[in-house]
Design an enzyme around this catalytic site. Structure first.
Site, PDB file in Angstrom:
ATOM      1  CD  GLU A  34      -2.439  -1.261   2.790  1.00 11.63           C
ATOM      2  OE1 GLU A  34      -2.379  -0.249   3.512  1.00 11.63           O
ATOM      3  OE2 GLU A  34      -3.003  -2.312   3.128  1.00 11.63           O
ATOM      4  CE  LYS A  56       4.882   5.192   6.948  1.00  7.69           C
ATOM      5  NZ  LYS A  56       4.649   6.594   7.318  1.00  7.69           N
ATOM      6  CG  ASP A  97       3.940  12.653   4.738  1.00 12.32           C
ATOM      7  OD1 ASP A  97       3.891  12.304   5.932  1.00 12.32           O
ATOM      8  OD2 ASP A  97       4.763  13.482   4.305  1.00 12.32           O
ATOM      9  CE1 TYR A 106      -3.740   1.911   8.967  1.00 14.01           C
ATOM     10  CE2 TYR A 106      -3.966   4.128   8.087  1.00 14.01           C
ATOM     11  CZ  TYR A 106      -3.658   3.280   9.139  1.00 14.01           C
ATOM     12  OH  TYR A 106      -3.295   3.792  10.351  1.00 14.01           O
ATOM     13  CE  LYS A 154       8.919   7.075   6.058  1.00 15.47           C
ATOM     14  NZ  LYS A 154       9.141   7.417   7.462  1.00 15.47           N
ATOM     15  CB  CYS A 174       6.367  49.361   1.699  1.00 16.73           C
ATOM     16  SG  CYS A 174       5.943  48.548   0.135  1.00 16.73           S
ATOM     17  CB  CYS A 208       4.813  52.467  -1.655  1.00 14.09           C
ATOM     18  SG  CYS A 208       4.281  51.819  -0.048  1.00 14.09           S
ATOM     19  CB  CYS A 213       2.899  47.764   2.686  1.00 12.40           C
ATOM     20  SG  CYS A 213       2.540  49.332   1.856  1.00 12.40           S
ATOM     21  CB  CYS A 247       1.487  49.945  -2.080  1.00 10.71           C
ATOM     22  SG  CYS A 247       3.008  49.001  -2.306  1.00 10.71           S
TER      23      CYS A 247
END
Length: 670
Positions: free
Chosen positions: A115, A117, A119, A230, A318, A412, A415, A428, A433
């Site tokens: 199967e 795996k 995550d 599962y 893995k 910023c 601007c 900002c 801007c």
């Protein structure tokens, strides 16, 4: 004549059936709008007859009030961990160890179930007499958190088991599975968090875990968690002989089991399957970090037993995450369309997971400080969840003393207005801007919004800097002279662009809603809204109550919509769009434009098409009356295949689905 109670239960069964077709089998039979009408009808019945509401009703997925805390659940059978391995040789040793412990001839083969795996987050679902009673996280393996309220929001988890005809329902059953987020949903969620000035999730697993532990199920429901079942942890009234029979039973009850699960006749076949998926895993729309190999025989499970930490009859193969070492050339501050300032690392280009990476997000300025990241640093990079390039760590032993500390900006970068710290982010708040205007205009013209071909970032920068564009409505005021004297623009290019701008005026309402850049409203939500409102004006005047009455639209999204349309600046921009002749009404597909070869058919697209970007191919199919599905199933009519198609092609061949190459697809749509 049926009683009210019978009518309500029949309606519930109909909704449950369509939930299974859509969420489990990836094969919807009705439109989202038709489904919403069924749910609304049931809600109205239950509002009129509240004494007939039952806990397993489809309307009871999301609770009304947030939780204050999670209670603890003790697992009837411990949820132990799984031993890991990283090599083919260790898998062969595992096989030999099983045979020695079970007294099996070393030359005989053992059947294994292999199967993917997933995550994600392991959970246990407890059903009594077919009804979902509770769900809990794995926790420490012996006790976990009761997350029932959040699990009820996941439509793939039936609130009532749906066995096939004459199939017995167990008195009690615990079904184990993995909660996960699709890569697409992970990206959408991180984009929303970035716009909101919130920290981004590092990977889909963390996002799923964080979502499952939210105290407000209404927020959980908006994140579209998914599940693959599962295993059976506990079962009454049934005698099963193999793990594969367990999976068949789970699937028969209406829960999704990963379609790539395979029964292998030997460890050699299992190893070959592991190696195959090592090459194909990036084709999936969800993350896997390996393969799980289980002995198929349940009697062998009992005979082999378990250590204090893990069963002896299962092992996990893995995959190592792909990483690369490169150098941070510089760190720049990037301004988003809502004013959020994000640090980005410009890297020496490096090949990673099949693509050349030259930029990586650093998420926020606290991340730079925590990891002590400096300009000039040698760093380890990987793709978060194989998707987003990120800096994992600094290789400090390779520093040479020339590295420079990055100073957090106080204004910023675009601007020069003062910035304000909001949590871990800087923002900002200057509404004029230019950087924010550029991002909003780019988003408006992007492929999934108004799709104005040729309207890229470089052109937007020039038009804003020269004062031709102040907002996205100004796009429709552009004339040939404005464009012809720009860099890399001539008469032909400007003519093509003006034509593309003119064509975009006729885009569907859903694209315009998406393009406006309403906070918390992306592609999917825009589609939902366009199904319920026939014009932009109707949406602009919708009340909070009306918006929240739409399935998938909650109070946060509703409030964002109302605030957007009540803003005077927004109202003036929309008036400019209307004056320019931009379509603000929902369009329907004329029967004359439907293609008899496509209308009513279901399509899945896989791989890279040369002549058609994925979204464009999907739009053509939809416009000619077809449907787009994300996964191949028995009900898929056609699989359209481009270069590097991946696992969907194998599935289509297995199910005898008709396969179209790009040439055949082009003939069909023409």
């Amino acid at each position: 004549m049926k009683s009210i109670k019978e009518n309500i239960e029949q309606l519930r069964d109909t909704i449950r059936y369509h939930d299974r077709k859509y969420y489990v089998e990836n094969n919807p039979e009705i439109t989202d709008y038709e489904y919403d009408q069924l749910v609304k009808e049931l809600q109205q019945f239950e509002k009129t007859y509240p004494h007939l509401i039952v806990p397993d009703s489809p309307t009871q997925r999301v609770g009304g009030e947030p939780l204050t805390q999670f209670s603890t659940v003790e697992h009837k059978i411990p949820m132990l961990s799984i031993d890991n391995t990283y090599s083919d040789n260790e898998l062969e040793e595992f096989d030999q160890r099983i045979k020695r412990m079970a007294g099996i001839d070393g030359h005989r083969n053992i059947e294994y179930v292999v199967e993917l795996k997933i995550d994600g987050v392991a959970i246990a679902l407890w059903y009594e007499k077919g009804l979902f009673v509770r769900g809990a996280t794995r926790g420490d393996g012996f006790k976990g958190d009761d997350v029932t309220a959040n699990l009820r929001t996941i439509h793939q988890i039936p609130l009532k088991l749906q066995p096939a005809e004459k199939q017995q329902i167990p008195s009690a059953i615990e079904i184990r599975g993995e909660i996960y987020l699709s890569n697409k949903e992970f990206q959408r969620l991180n984009e929303e968090r970035e716009e909101a000035g919130e920290s981004q999730f590092a990977n889909p697993r963390n996002a799923a875990a964080g979502t499952l532990k939210l105290l407000d199920p209404r927020v959980t429901a908006k994140r579209h968690l998914r599940v693959f079942a599962y295993a059976i942890g506990y079962l009454e009234d049934f005698e099963l002989e193999t793990h594969m029979k367990c999976l068949e039973l789970i699937r028969g009850f209406g829960l999704p089991v990963n379609p790539h699960t395979r029964l292998c006749e030997s460890i050699g076949e299992a190893i070959q399957y592991c190696n195959e998926w090592g090459k194909k895993r990036n084709d999936l729309d969800y993350m896997i970090d390996g393969i799980v190999i289980k002995v198929n025989s349940l009697s062998l499970h009992e005979q082999l037993g378990a250590t204090s930490k893990a069963p002896r009859w299962v092992i996990s193969y893995k995959y190592q995450p792909e990483q690369a070492v490169t150098k941070i050339e510089e760190i720049v501050a990037q301004v988003g369309k809502t004013g959020t300032i994000t640090p980005v690392a410009n890297l020496s280009p490096v090949l990673l997971a099949g693509t050349m990476v030259s930029r990586a997000t650093l998420h926020n300025f606290e991340e730079i400080s925590r990891k002590d990241i400096r300009m000039g640093d040698p760093v380890v990079v990987q793709k978060a969840g194989e998707i987003i390039p990120q800096v994992v760590s600094v290789v400090k032993e390779k520093r040479n003393g020339t590295e420079r500390i990055f100073q957090e900006p106080t204004v910023c970068p675009e601007c020069k207005s003062a910035v304000r710290r909001e949590g871990v982010y800087l923002r900002c708040h200057n509404p004029f801007c230019h950087a924010q205007a550029k991002r909003r205009i780019q988003y408006f013209a992007s492929r999934h919004a108004m799709d104005i071909e040729g309207f890229g970032p470089a052109l937007v920068d020039q038009l804003v800097d020269k004062g031709f564009l102040k907002d996205y409505a100004d796009i429709y005021c552009l004339k040939h002279p404005d464009l012809e004297n720009l860099e890399r623009m001539g008469k032909k290019s400007s003519s093509n662009l003006i034509r593309a701008i003119e064509e975009s005026k006729q885009r569907n309402l859903e694209r315009l809603i998406c393009a406006l850049g309403i906070h918390n409203v992306g592609v999917h939500t825009a589609e939902v809204l366009s199904e319920h409102f026939d014009s932009l004006d109707a949406l602009a005047h919708a009340t909070q109550e009306k918006l929240e009455g739409i399935y998938e639209i909650g109070p946060v999204v509703a409030r964002s919509i109302i605030e957007f349309f009540h803003d005077r600046h927004t109202q003036s921009i929309i008036e400019k769009l209307k004056t320019a002749g931009v379509n603000t009404r929902k369009q329907t597909i004329p029967a004359s434009e439907k293609n008899s070869k496509i209308s009513g058919k279901s399509f899945v697209i896989t791989g890279t098409l040369q002549k058609y970007p994925r979204k464009e191919a999907e739009m053509i199919i939809k416009h000619q009356g077809g449907r787009i599905l994300s996964q191949v199933s028995k009900k898929t009519d056609y699989l359209v295949v481009g270069e590097d198609p991946g696992a969907k092609l194998d599935k289509a061949r297995e199910l005898h689905v008709q396969i179209l190459d790009e040439e055949a697809f082009e003939k069909m749509i023409k």
